[in-house]
Every structure is written in structure tokens, then in C-alpha cells.
Motif scaffolding. Structure first.
Motif, PDB file in Angstrom:
ATOM      1  N   MET A   8       0.647  -1.007   0.144  1.00 25.98           N
ATOM      2  CA  MET A   8       0.098  -0.078  -0.057  1.00 25.98           C
ATOM      3  C   MET A   8       1.080   1.153   0.074  1.00 25.98           C
ATOM      4  N   LEU A   9       0.584   2.168  -0.733  1.00 28.28           N
ATOM      5  CA  LEU A   9       1.115   3.575  -0.816  1.00 28.28           C
ATOM      6  C   LEU A   9       0.273   4.459  -0.138  1.00 28.28           C
ATOM      7  N   THR A  10       1.099   5.282   0.596  1.00 26.09           N
ATOM      8  CA  THR A  10       0.436   6.655   1.349  1.00 26.09           C
ATOM      9  C   THR A  10       1.228   7.778   0.500  1.00 26.09           C
ATOM     10  N   GLU A  11       0.916   8.870   1.032  1.00 24.06           N
ATOM     11  CA  GLU A  11       1.540  10.134   0.436  1.00 24.06           C
ATOM     12  C   GLU A  11       2.902   9.917   0.541  1.00 24.06           C
ATOM     13  N   ARG A  12       3.565   9.497   1.461  1.00 20.89           N
ATOM     14  CA  ARG A  12       5.065   9.483   1.840  1.00 20.89           C
ATOM     15  C   ARG A  12       5.548   8.304   2.155  1.00 20.89           C
ATOM     16  N   LEU A  13       4.763   7.141   2.060  1.00 20.70           N
ATOM     17  CA  LEU A  13       5.217   5.889   2.648  1.00 20.70           C
ATOM     18  C   LEU A  13       4.859   4.726   1.688  1.00 20.70           C
ATOM     19  N   GLU A  14       5.423   3.656   1.835  1.00 19.93           N
ATOM     20  CA  GLU A  14       5.057   2.309   1.459  1.00 19.93           C
ATOM     21  C   GLU A  14       5.018   1.481   2.487  1.00 19.93           C
ATOM     22  N   LEU A  15       3.917   0.813   2.715  1.00 21.22           N
ATOM     23  CA  LEU A  15       3.763  -0.184   3.739  1.00 21.22           C
ATOM     24  C   LEU A  15       3.432  -1.525   2.833  1.00 21.22           C
ATOM     25  N   ARG A  16       4.377  -2.511   3.405  1.00 20.49           N
ATOM     26  CA  ARG A  16       4.269  -3.859   2.752  1.00 20.49           C
ATOM     27  C   ARG A  16       4.650  -4.838   3.696  1.00 20.49           C
ATOM     28  N   PRO A  17       4.269  -6.138   3.371  1.00 20.71           N
ATOM     29  CA  PRO A  17       4.958  -7.436   4.273  1.00 20.71           C
ATOM     30  C   PRO A  17       6.431  -7.469   4.092  1.00 20.71           C
ATOM     31  N   PHE A  18       6.958  -7.979   5.305  1.00 20.06           N
ATOM     32  CA  PHE A  18       8.506  -7.900   5.173  1.00 20.06           C
ATOM     33  C   PHE A  18       8.994  -9.165   3.948  1.00 20.06           C
ATOM     34  N   ALA A  19      10.242  -8.994   3.569  1.00 21.15           N
ATOM     35  CA  ALA A  19      10.536 -10.326   2.828  1.00 21.15           C
ATOM     36  C   ALA A  19      12.064 -10.686   3.854  1.00 21.15           C
ATOM     37  N   ILE A  20      12.274 -11.987   3.655  1.00 15.20           N
ATOM     38  CA  ILE A  20      13.332 -12.439   4.283  1.00 15.20           C
ATOM     39  C   ILE A  20      14.623 -11.681   4.235  1.00 15.20           C
ATOM     40  N   GLU A  21      14.670 -11.139   2.871  1.00 13.79           N
ATOM     41  CA  GLU A  21      15.884 -10.531   2.443  1.00 13.79           C
ATOM     42  C   GLU A  21      16.090  -9.069   3.290  1.00 13.79           C
ATOM     43  N   GLU A  22      15.159  -8.814   3.933  1.00 11.14           N
ATOM     44  CA  GLU A  22      15.132  -7.421   4.717  1.00 11.14           C
ATOM     45  C   GLU A  22      15.532  -7.589   6.213  1.00 11.14           C
ATOM     46  N   ALA A  23      16.049  -8.913   6.558  1.00 13.21           N
ATOM     47  CA  ALA A  23      16.088  -9.134   7.779  1.00 13.21           C
ATOM     48  C   ALA A  23      17.589  -8.428   8.320  1.00 13.21           C
ATOM     49  N   GLU A  24      18.463  -8.100   7.531  1.00 13.86           N
ATOM     50  CA  GLU A  24      19.649  -7.432   7.995  1.00 13.86           C
ATOM     51  C   GLU A  24      19.290  -5.974   8.198  1.00 13.86           C
ATOM     52  N   GLU A  25      18.379  -5.546   7.225  1.00 16.00           N
ATOM     53  CA  GLU A  25      17.860  -3.837   7.397  1.00 16.00           C
ATOM     54  C   GLU A  25      16.970  -3.641   8.709  1.00 16.00           C
ATOM     55  N   LEU A  26      16.131  -4.818   8.890  1.00 16.81           N
ATOM     56  CA  LEU A  26      15.537  -4.718  10.309  1.00 16.81           C
ATOM     57  C   LEU A  26      16.260  -4.596  11.590  1.00 16.81           C
ATOM     58  N   LEU A  27      17.251  -5.648  11.381  1.00 15.24           N
ATOM     59  CA  LEU A  27      18.300  -5.833  12.673  1.00 15.24           C
ATOM     60  C   LEU A  27      19.031  -4.534  12.703  1.00 15.24           C
TER      61      LEU A  27
END
Length: 193
Positions: A1-20
Motif C-alpha cells: 500500500m502506498l500513502t503520500e510519503r510511505l510504502e507499507l508492505r509485508p517484510f521479505a526475508i531478505e530484509e532481515a539485515e535491514e530490520l536488525l
């Protein structure tokens, strides 16, 4: 989902490093607001496990966890979650969220919560979303109020946060509340034309 300034989407496993990295950068900021985590939680393996569990929650229709990213640069700045989903006559979820400390006070969290509510009441077909906030967390209470939540009461010793049973102010919003807010915005816009 897109808002004016943001994107909201489920996490992918490849994003674990960034989340950490986001969690580690905000560790001191978030610690007084969150439960004590297991020893392995703030590791790459711990964040991969969280993402895999969130995917299982989505598959089972029990939880929907979203990465909050800035549009344009794609930077991960937070997380929002609809958890504890109850179907049947309740059609309810609990909302939780966190935002990178550097992005607080800029309206991002309110924008993200409004976006998550659109998903909750639209895509996920929920009737009600609730949230609990410690009484001293005034900024989070303001986020919920700006997003249309109503204050419903105080739950004493509601959640164990940072090792202490903390009171929480309970907030709730229903699909009808959101529809009423949309109708009021539409009427206001037509009146201004």
C-alpha cells in the motif's frame, strides 16, 4: 500500500539485515517501550525468525506485519503490525508499531497507522482494531487520536514492558468510525469547493 510519503508492505526475508540494523540503531529508544526480548532476538537469525513467523501469521490470517518505508528512497523507518486477529463475531486485531527515533515528530507514524487501518478494514475485512499505550507515552496516544481512535479506558498492569507490568490506555476504532470520518472529510471538502 502506498500513502503520500510511505510504502507499507509485508517484510521479505531478505530484509532481515535491514530490520536488525534499524532495531539496533533504536535499541535504547525502544527498550523502555517494549517487552524484554530473548537473547537471540537482536541478531540476524532472530530477525529472520521474526520475518518467517510474520509470514506464517499472514498465511494463517492471524497477523499482518508491515515494513514502513519512505517512498522515493525506500528507507526502512519502522514497522506496524496487526496481531492477535480474532475472526468469527469479533473480527478484531491489536495494533502495534514503532518508528525510527530520527523520524519521530514528522507525522510518519500517523500516516502509517491510517494506511494500516485502510488495509485492516478493507483488504483484511476486520471490524475493529484496538491498541494499548502506556499513559506516559503521550506521542503514541496522539498518533492514535489523529488516526481516529477513541480512548476506551485504562487497563491496569496490562502488559509486561521492559520487565515491569505497565498500565495501558486502551484505544479502539471500528469500520463504522472510519466510514464516518471519511464521510465527514468528504462533506468538508465539498463545502470548501
Amino acid at each position: 500500500m502506498l500513502t503520500e510519503r510511505l510504502e507499507l508492505r509485508p517484510f521479505a526475508i531478505e530484509e532481515a539485515e535491514e530490520l536488525l540494523a534499524l532495531r539496533l540503531e533504536n535499541r535504547e529508544f525502544l527498550e523502555p517501550l517494549e517487552p524484554i526480548r530473548s537473547a537471540g532476538y537482536l541478531t540476524l537469525a532472530g530477525q529472520k525468525t521474526e520475518i518467517m513467523q510474520s509470514e506464517q501469521g499472514r498465511i494463517r490470517d492471524q497477523a499482518y506485519i508491515y515494513a514502513i518505508r519512505q517512498r522515493g528512497n525506500g528507507r526502512l523507518i519502522g514497522r506496524a503490525a496487526l496481531t492477535g486477529i480474532a475472526r468469527g463475531p469479533f473480527q478484531n486485531a491489536s495494533l502495534g508499531y514503532f518508528l525510527d527515533q530520527a523520524h519521530n515528530g514528522q507525522g510518519y507514524m500517523t500516516e502509517a497507522v491510517i494506511g494500516v487501518l485502510e488495509l485492516a478494514f478493507g483488504k483484511h475485512g476486520l471490524h475493529r482494531v484496538q491498541a494499548g499505550v502506556m499513559p506516559r507515552n503521550i506521542p503514541s496516544q496522539r498518533v492514535l487520536e489523529k488516526a481516529g481512535f477513541r480512548r476506551e479506558g485504562l487497563a491496569e498492569r496490562y502488559l509486561k514492558i521492559n520487565g515491569v507490568w505497565e498500565d495501558h490506555v486502551l484505544f479502539g476504532i471500528t469500520a463504522e468510525d472510519r466510514e464516518g470520518a471519511s464521510d465527514r472529510r468528504d462533506r468538508a471538502e465539498r463545502h470548501c469547493e
